[in-house]
Design a protein around this motif. Structure first.
Motif, mmCIF file in Angstrom:
data_model
loop_
_atom_site.group_PDB
_atom_site.id
_atom_site.type_symbol
_atom_site.label_atom_id
_atom_site.label_comp_id
_atom_site.label_asym_id
_atom_site.label_seq_id
_atom_site.Cartn_x
_atom_site.Cartn_y
_atom_site.Cartn_z
ATOM 1 N N HIS A 119 0.807 -1.223 0.000
ATOM 2 C CA HIS A 119 0.000 0.000 0.000
ATOM 3 C C HIS A 119 0.839 1.271 0.000
ATOM 4 O O HIS A 119 0.355 2.329 -0.409
ATOM 5 C CB HIS A 119 -0.930 0.004 1.215
ATOM 6 N N CYS A 223 -5.175 8.484 7.436
ATOM 7 C CA CYS A 223 -6.291 9.355 7.766
ATOM 8 C C CYS A 223 -6.287 9.620 9.258
ATOM 9 O O CYS A 223 -6.108 8.701 10.066
ATOM 10 C CB CYS A 223 -7.614 8.688 7.371
ATOM 11 N N VAL A 233 -16.379 4.904 9.154
ATOM 12 C CA VAL A 233 -15.234 4.110 8.697
ATOM 13 C C VAL A 233 -15.677 3.132 7.620
ATOM 14 O O VAL A 233 -15.003 2.963 6.602
ATOM 15 C CB VAL A 233 -14.586 3.356 9.876
ATOM 16 N N ARG A 234 -16.822 2.480 7.835
ATOM 17 C CA ARG A 234 -17.352 1.564 6.827
ATOM 18 C C ARG A 234 -17.556 2.289 5.484
ATOM 19 O O ARG A 234 -17.182 1.765 4.421
ATOM 20 C CB ARG A 234 -18.688 0.974 7.298
ATOM 21 N N VAL A 237 -14.063 2.997 3.875
ATOM 22 C CA VAL A 237 -13.404 1.779 3.388
ATOM 23 C C VAL A 237 -14.113 1.204 2.170
ATOM 24 O O VAL A 237 -13.471 0.854 1.169
ATOM 25 C CB VAL A 237 -13.322 0.726 4.513
ATOM 26 N N GLU A 238 -15.436 1.089 2.257
ATOM 27 C CA GLU A 238 -16.183 0.402 1.202
ATOM 28 C C GLU A 238 -16.562 1.302 0.033
ATOM 29 O O GLU A 238 -16.544 0.851 -1.119
ATOM 30 C CB GLU A 238 -17.437 -0.224 1.801
ATOM 31 N N LEU A 241 -12.883 4.228 -0.747
ATOM 32 C CA LEU A 241 -11.671 3.494 -1.125
ATOM 33 C C LEU A 241 -11.979 2.191 -1.850
ATOM 34 O O LEU A 241 -11.062 1.452 -2.233
ATOM 35 C CB LEU A 241 -10.818 3.220 0.122
ATOM 36 N N GLY A 243 -12.720 -0.673 -1.109
ATOM 37 C CA GLY A 243 -12.175 -1.924 -0.602
ATOM 38 C C GLY A 243 -10.864 -2.341 -1.239
ATOM 39 O O GLY A 243 -10.391 -3.464 -1.017
ATOM 40 N N PHE A 247 -6.120 1.346 4.059
ATOM 41 C CA PHE A 247 -6.621 2.412 4.934
ATOM 42 C C PHE A 247 -5.913 2.317 6.275
ATOM 43 O O PHE A 247 -6.010 1.315 6.977
ATOM 44 C CB PHE A 247 -8.137 2.254 5.106
ATOM 45 N N TYR A 248 -5.184 3.380 6.653
ATOM 46 C CA TYR A 248 -4.385 3.386 7.875
ATOM 47 C C TYR A 248 -4.724 4.620 8.723
ATOM 48 O O TYR A 248 -4.071 5.644 8.609
ATOM 49 C CB TYR A 248 -2.882 3.338 7.535
ATOM 50 N N LEU A 264 -8.111 -3.524 10.562
ATOM 51 C CA LEU A 264 -9.494 -3.883 10.873
ATOM 52 C C LEU A 264 -9.756 -5.358 10.567
ATOM 53 O O LEU A 264 -9.378 -5.867 9.510
ATOM 54 C CB LEU A 264 -10.460 -3.015 10.063
ATOM 55 N N PHE A 270 -15.679 -2.369 12.097
ATOM 56 C CA PHE A 270 -15.213 -1.051 11.674
ATOM 57 C C PHE A 270 -14.919 -0.102 12.845
ATOM 58 O O PHE A 270 -14.876 1.110 12.669
ATOM 59 C CB PHE A 270 -16.185 -0.404 10.680
#
Length: 355
Positions: A119, A223, A233-234, A237-238, A241, A243, A247-248, A264, A270
């Motif tokens: 990543h 972030c 957060v969900r 991420v989904e 980004l 998926g 994501f850090y 996660l 999440f």
């Protein structure tokens, strides 16, 4: 990274604490503030043997970092060496300031060891969209990029101005400023090859509305800086980004350094948990009505920070944050803090701006 047991982590912390106490309260090495404090209160070199003894210290007062000249914090061993001046957020009046030399480099060099090349490929360019100026973050992120053989582009942001206009209910002006910042970032992403992004959740969301981050070359995102509830957060991420992008989330500030999150897992639902860079900094989740007491695992409490480096000693500072106390989780052998949000967030409306 060698995996410690909780007992080994406590032993390591106590040993480190002893060294830091000796350094800051020895007349040959300490700074004038703590040497004067010891004369009026007690000699921590005699009273503090383990971290459990730290409750003997009163809470560190943020006014000291606003009202006193920064020279009082210079350890004798550092005298004559120019220092960096880093400021906290601040909205009105004099901001808190912390001086430093190499702490930010150490913090972020250690953080680099936790990042996967998948990543954050080495030698690729980064972009930071966030507060630069007097913030520690600007130098720290560039150092982190450099450690990984990368260069870093920057888009500046003035969070004090955003908070000010939002507090004055000038929402159109705040939105216009946010658009201005995002447009600059989009321009960089379109014209330069960028693989990693460091920004706040709200700016990340706004960027995702303007450009497909994966197609733009982004493979990893840092972030931090604001509340990230599990449902948000969900969404990040989904949806933002897709998926696909790493994501850090990070939890950090000028006074602590950087607390990294653990990856996660499905069972986390999440909910993000952060771990301080112990033994250089220690986070406790304390009872707001009795800050000598730590909350139970799974309970909300106020975040208390102790910073333990040769450059800066700060015992028992009460952050303006609250969080859930979490158990140790590999590779960390000490407590974590989860779902960080402003202290009292459920009782009053708090302006976070683009954070």
């Amino acid at each position: 990274m060698t995996q410690l047991t909780p007992e080994q982590a406590r032993t390591q912390l106590d040993a480190h604490l002893g060294e830091i106490i000796e350094w800051h309260f020895n007349p040959e090495t300490g700074c004038s503030f703590w040497l004067d404090w010891a004369k009026k209160n007690f000699d921590p070199r005699k009273e503090i043997n383990t971290f459990a003894d730290m409750v003997k210290f009163p809470h560190f007062q943020d006014e000291w970092l606003r009202d006193l000249q920064n020279e009082v914090w210079v350890p004798k061993k550092y005298q004559g060496r120019p220092f960096n001046v880093f400021e906290t957020g601040g909205t009105t009046g004099m901001p808190k300031q912390r001086i430093g030399w190499d702490d930010y480099k150490v913090d972020y060099r250690e953080f680099s060891e936790k990042l996967p090349d998948e990543h954050f490929p080495k030698g690729k360019n980064w972009l930071m969209v966030g507060p630069t100026g007097p913030r520690r973050l600007r130098l720290a992120v560039e150092h982190l990029a450099n450690v990984r053989g990368s260069s870093c582009y920057f888009v500046d942001l003035d969070p004090r101005w955003v908070k000010k206009v939002i507090s004055n209910k000038q929402f159109e002006q705040a939105r216009a400023y946010m658009d201005h910042v995002v447009d600059q970032a989009v321009t960089i992403l379109k014209h330069r090859k960028i693989s990693a992004l460091f920004t706040t959740p709200k700016l990340l969301e706004a960027l995702g509305e303007k450009i497909n981050l994966w197609d733009a070359g982004i493979r990893g995102v840092f972030c931090g800086g604001t509340t990230m509830a599990p449902q948000y957060v969900r969404f990040i991420v989904e949806e933002v980004l897709e998926g696909r992008i790493g994501f850090y989330p990070t939890y950090g500030n000028t006074l602590m350094g950087l607390a990294a999150s653990v990856p996660l897992r499905p069972e986390d639902n999440f909910s993000i948990t952060y771990y301080a860079p112990q033994p250089r900094a220690v986070l406790r989740i304390v009872d707001p009505s009795d800050t000598t007491k730590v909350k139970n695992y799974g309970e909300w409490g106020r975040v208390e920070l102790t910073t333990l480096t040769r450059e800066f000693f700060m015992p028992r500072f009460l952050e303006r944050d609250e969080a859930i106390r979490r158990e140790p989780r590999a590779p960390y052998a000490w407590d974590g803090v989860a779902e960080v949000r402003p202290f009292g967030a459920m009782e009053k409306n708090i302006v976070e701006g683009v954070y």
